[in-house]
Structures are given as structure tokens and as C-alpha cells.
Design an enzyme around this catalytic site. Structure first.
Site, mmCIF file in Angstrom:
data_model
loop_
_atom_site.group_PDB
_atom_site.id
_atom_site.type_symbol
_atom_site.label_atom_id
_atom_site.label_comp_id
_atom_site.label_asym_id
_atom_site.label_seq_id
_atom_site.Cartn_x
_atom_site.Cartn_y
_atom_site.Cartn_z
ATOM 1 N N SER A 139 14.192 -18.540 -8.846
ATOM 2 C CA SER A 139 13.565 -18.255 -7.214
ATOM 3 C C SER A 139 13.697 -19.418 -6.338
ATOM 4 O O SER A 139 14.099 -20.391 -6.667
ATOM 5 C CB SER A 139 12.553 -17.592 -7.574
ATOM 6 O OG SER A 139 11.454 -18.676 -8.034
ATOM 7 N N LYS A 140 13.274 -19.040 -4.973
ATOM 8 C CA LYS A 140 13.385 -19.941 -4.102
ATOM 9 C C LYS A 140 12.484 -21.388 -4.452
ATOM 10 O O LYS A 140 12.988 -22.570 -3.947
ATOM 11 C CB LYS A 140 12.529 -19.502 -2.796
ATOM 12 C CG LYS A 140 13.053 -19.962 -1.301
ATOM 13 C CD LYS A 140 13.224 -18.999 -0.589
ATOM 14 C CE LYS A 140 13.563 -19.929 0.971
ATOM 15 N NZ LYS A 140 14.858 -20.197 1.048
ATOM 16 N N ARG A 141 11.640 -21.356 -5.312
ATOM 17 C CA ARG A 141 10.710 -22.352 -5.524
ATOM 18 C C ARG A 141 11.434 -23.508 -6.393
ATOM 19 O O ARG A 141 10.960 -24.497 -6.699
ATOM 20 C CB ARG A 141 9.340 -21.746 -5.991
ATOM 21 C CG ARG A 141 9.336 -21.506 -7.576
ATOM 22 C CD ARG A 141 8.149 -20.827 -7.968
ATOM 23 N NE ARG A 141 8.384 -20.137 -8.876
ATOM 24 C CZ ARG A 141 8.437 -20.105 -10.140
ATOM 25 N NH1 ARG A 141 8.119 -21.280 -10.643
ATOM 26 N NH2 ARG A 141 8.650 -19.263 -11.153
#
Ligand code: GLU
Length: 426
Positions: A200-202
Site C-alpha cells: 500500500s501507499k505507506r
């Protein structure tokens, strides 16, 4: 002849995992002298957008992936899917429920798949419910149109993510019911974040476009993605598409989930940046400067010198702008801890002012001459050169790290350097 395909849905940007799927399909096709096709899975008319498709195609080309033959769009083939579904109703293998067409799951059958990556995997049809082929809104369900199209495109090998493994027995049954030859399947383990969770983005970004904007070079991203789940053998880590095409063997792909390691990708990008010609980096750096709204009215030859000085120190192109801000006016960022340590002590200020006075007398402001002046002053004052270098660096750049001090001074020029040193020493 080997024919493979990449089948993106244009409902979002190109996911880094999909890019890897496309890459391995492409490498497989080129390795076997086959064809690599593109199929646009735009059956969800409402969510599919041409801007996403444009970006997906741009990103594929950016990665060095080209396709053979004209891509087909599923949205233009609804009639074909309906006709195929109609035939299955006629032969009693499917039934209608209102507008929908539904495939009747045969009972008690074991479907065995000899997966190119996982080996034998089996499924029992008792665990699978009847399958919608055409939904009541007239659009086809993924598993059904996928089979109709893979057969139409004469696809021989389907290489895709593990998330589709559970779809495969359903697709095998469709091949059988439609009297079509089943292709080979290879399911690649998905890419996970460094903590084992879904990417995911993180974890650093999920779309190719984000990595492009951040200043990763396509060759570095490709190289990194090639190592996710495949190894060229030995300790070898740096390799490009051309070499992968020569040695790729799908048998060497692992069935174990691959972890996305941003630090490793950064390291790899750094390796590629250090090797790349400065002229090739110039337009990319200009883009970064424009994005950061930094004036790019710096002449190309000066910018090329800066690129040469900094590309071995940055890991992404985006790092260039903050690392070099002191070359573009006086509004550069300042490392306060560095100021505290190297500019606050009165003896440092004294050294700085003395060095500035010395430099004032230097006409040839070349890095070699500047280094010599520094060494001479250190010898005369019987101090370590570092006592001169550290305060000077912070005074002229606001930073404690960066390119070689004397090279920086040469590029900044005599008047700017002396002005900043005297201001810091005051
Ligand atoms: N559109 C599907 C996806 O992006 C394609 C799956 C397949 O390769 O069969 O996941």
C-alpha cells in the site's frame, strides 16, 4: 508459437505488481520468440477511463515494454460473449436467470492445474458455486470473457498474479465447456510490503507513475521488479531487460511471496543514476526543478556540472532539488544542528573569517587551488583541515553533507562564497 498477454483494467494507474506481471510476460514472450499482446479489460464501463488507459500505455512504454498486434477492448465484444453464453445455455451447460447467464457447476469434479510456478494445484468443484457469465446488466463477468478472449487471441501461456489462482479452475471449466484448448498457467506470488501486509501507499507508493514522478529511472525499476520472485542466478543483481530475455526461465521463479524493499530499490536507482550520462539526466532534472517550482534559468552547462557532482550522491532524481538548493539563490534550507555545531563556536567563526580573507586574495577560484589554500591555512595554523572545511561547508550550503566542498565553491563562484562565509562568521 508462444503467445502471452497482459490484461489491465483501466480503472486506475498501473500498479507496481501489474507492471511486474507485464514485465515477466514480456520477457517470457521475447525469450521464446513469441508474441506479447495487450488486452484492455474495460468491461466496467463506469469505472474505466481513457486517461487511465493512456497512462498505463505510457508507463508500459516507459518501462521498455512494447506490444505486438493491435490491443483489443473487451467493451467492444459484449456480443461475442453473449453468443458464447447463449451456446452454453443451448447445450444445457448453463441457464438463464432473468437477463443473466449462469454456468452450472458440475458436481464432484477435481480440477487439477499443473502450474508453471506452483506445480500441481487441485480444486474440487463442490467448493465452487454456479458462475455468472453475463450479468443482468449485460456486461460479462471477468472469468468468462477472459476465457473467450484468451482463446480468441490464441494465448498459450497465462502468467498472472496469485490473486487469480482461485479463478483458474472456473476458467478451466469454461474452456472445457466451450470446447477450447486450455493454455498453460503460471501464477506469480504477489508483492507484499516490507511488513508482510498487502502493498500500500505507506510502503512507498503503489503505482508506476508515482515512482516515475519520484525520479526513479525505468531501467532501475525494471531491474528491481525482475528480482522480485525471480533470480538470474548467483549473486547477480544488476541486469536489464536484454539480459533477462537471454537467460529467463520461468522454472526459476519462486512460489514464495516477494517483499517490496524500498531501500533496495533506492540503492539500485542510485547505481543506475551514477552510471547514467549527465546529458540523459538533464531533461529529467529540469522536470524535477519545474515540479518543485524552482527556477530552471540555470544554463545547461552549469546544470550538467551540478548533475555530475550530485548524481553519485542522490538515490532518486527528486532528491536533487533539495540537495542543490544553495546553488539557486539564498533561500536554501539550513540544517540548524549543523549551524549549532560548526558555526556557533567563536573559534569556528574566526577560522571562517580568516579563510574568507585568504580566499579574497585567490584569483584562480578552481577547486584544486581552493583545496591548496585550505591545506596551507591548516598547516600554518596547525589545525586539522576539517576545522576549516566543516564551518565553510555549512556557511556556503547550509548543510553538513553534499558534494566535495571545493567543487561546490568553484561552481558557486568567489563573490557568493565569500559573501556567505562573512555573513556566517559575523
Ligand atoms: N484484468 C485482470 C487483472 O488486472 C486480468 C487478470 C488476468 O490476467 O487474467 O487482474
Amino acid at each position: 508459437m508462444v503467445r502471452v498477454r497482459f490484461a489491465p483494467s483501466p480503472t486506475g494507474y498501473l500498479h507496481i505488481g501489474s507492471a511486474r506481471t507485464a514485465l515477466f510476460n514480456w520477457v517470457y514472450a521475447r525469450r521464446h520468440g513469441g508474441k506479447f499482446l495487450l488486452r484492455i479489460e474495460d468491461t466496467d464501463i463506469a469505472r474505466s477511463e481513457s486517461r487511465f488507459l493512456d497512462e498505463i500505455m505510457t508507463d508500459l512504454k516507459w518501462l521498455g515494454i512494447n506490444w505486438d498486434e493491435e490491443p483489443i477492448n473487451q467493451s467492444k465484444r459484449f456480443d461475442v460473449y453473449r453468443a458464447a453464453a447463449e451456446n452454453l445455455v443451448k447445450s444445457g451447460k448453463a441457464y438463464r436467470e432473468g437477463e443473466a447467464y449462469i454456468f452450472r457447476m458440475p458436481a464432484g469434479r477435481v480440477i487439477e492445474i499443473d502450474d508453471m510456478i506452483h506445480g500441481k494445484v487441485s480444486f474440487n468443484t463442490d467448493d465452487i458455486k454456479d458462475q455468472v457469465m453475463i450479468k443482468s446488466d449485460g456486461s460479462p463477468a471477468y472469468n468468462f470473457c477472459c476465457v473467450v478472449d484468451d482463446a480468441y487471441l490464441k494465448i498459450t501461456h497465462i502468467i498472472r498474479g496469485d490473486d487469480h489462482l482461485s479463478n483458474t479452475p472456473k476458467q478451466v471449466l469454461f474452456y472445457e465447456a466451450l470446447g477450447l484448448k486450455t493454455p498453460e498457467f503460471g501464477h506469480m506470488p504477489l508483492i507484499m510490503g516490507s511488513d508482510g501486509a498487502k502493498l500500500s501507499k505507506r510502503h512507498g507508493g503503489v503505482s508506476v507513475e508515482e515512482y516515475k514522478a519520484e525520479g526513479y529511472l525505468p531501467a532501475a525499476l525494471v531491474n528491481y521488479l525482475l528480482l522480485l520472485g525471480w533470480s538470474p542466478g548467483g549473486d547477480r543483481e544488476i541486469l536489464g531487460l536484454d539480459e533477462a530475455v537471454k537467460i529467463f526461465d520461468i522454472k526459476n521463479m519462486t512460489g514464495v511471496q516477494a517483499k517490496f524493499d524500498l531501500q533496495k530499490l533506492k540503492w539500485m536507482n542510485g547505481e543506475y543514476l551514477a552510471k547514467e550520462k549527465a546529458e540523459n539526466l538533464l531533461p529529467l532534472i529540469k522536470r524535477q526543478m519545474a515540479d518543485a517550482a524552482k527556477s530552471a534559468n540555470c544554463p545547461d552547462d552549469a546544470l550538467l556540472r551540478l548533475i555530475d557532482l550530485y548524481r553519485v550522491r542522490i538515490k532518486t532524481l527528486r532528491e536533487f532539488v533539495p540537495a542543490t538548493d544553495h546553488f539557486f539563490g539564498d533561500g536554501y534550507s539550513v540544517d540548524e544542528a549543523g549551524v549549532e555545531k560548526h558555526l556557533k563556536p567563536p573559534e569556528s567563526k574566526k577560522i571562517l573569517l580568516d579563510f574568507a580573507d585568504l580566499l579574497d586574495k585567490v584569483d584562480d577560484f578552481s577547486h584544486a587551488r581552493l583545496e591548496e589554500a585550505c591545506r596551507l591555512m591548516a598547516e600554518t595554523k596547525k589545525i586539522k583541515a576539517g576545522r576549516i572545511i566543516h564551518p565553510t561547508r555549512v556557511a556556503i550550503s547550509g548543510k553538513t553533507t553534499g558534494a566535495g566542498l571545493f567543487e561546490m565553491m568553484e561552481i558557486l563562484g568567489k563573490s557568493k562564497v565569500i559573501e556567505r562565509m562573512r555573513r556566517a562568521g559575523a
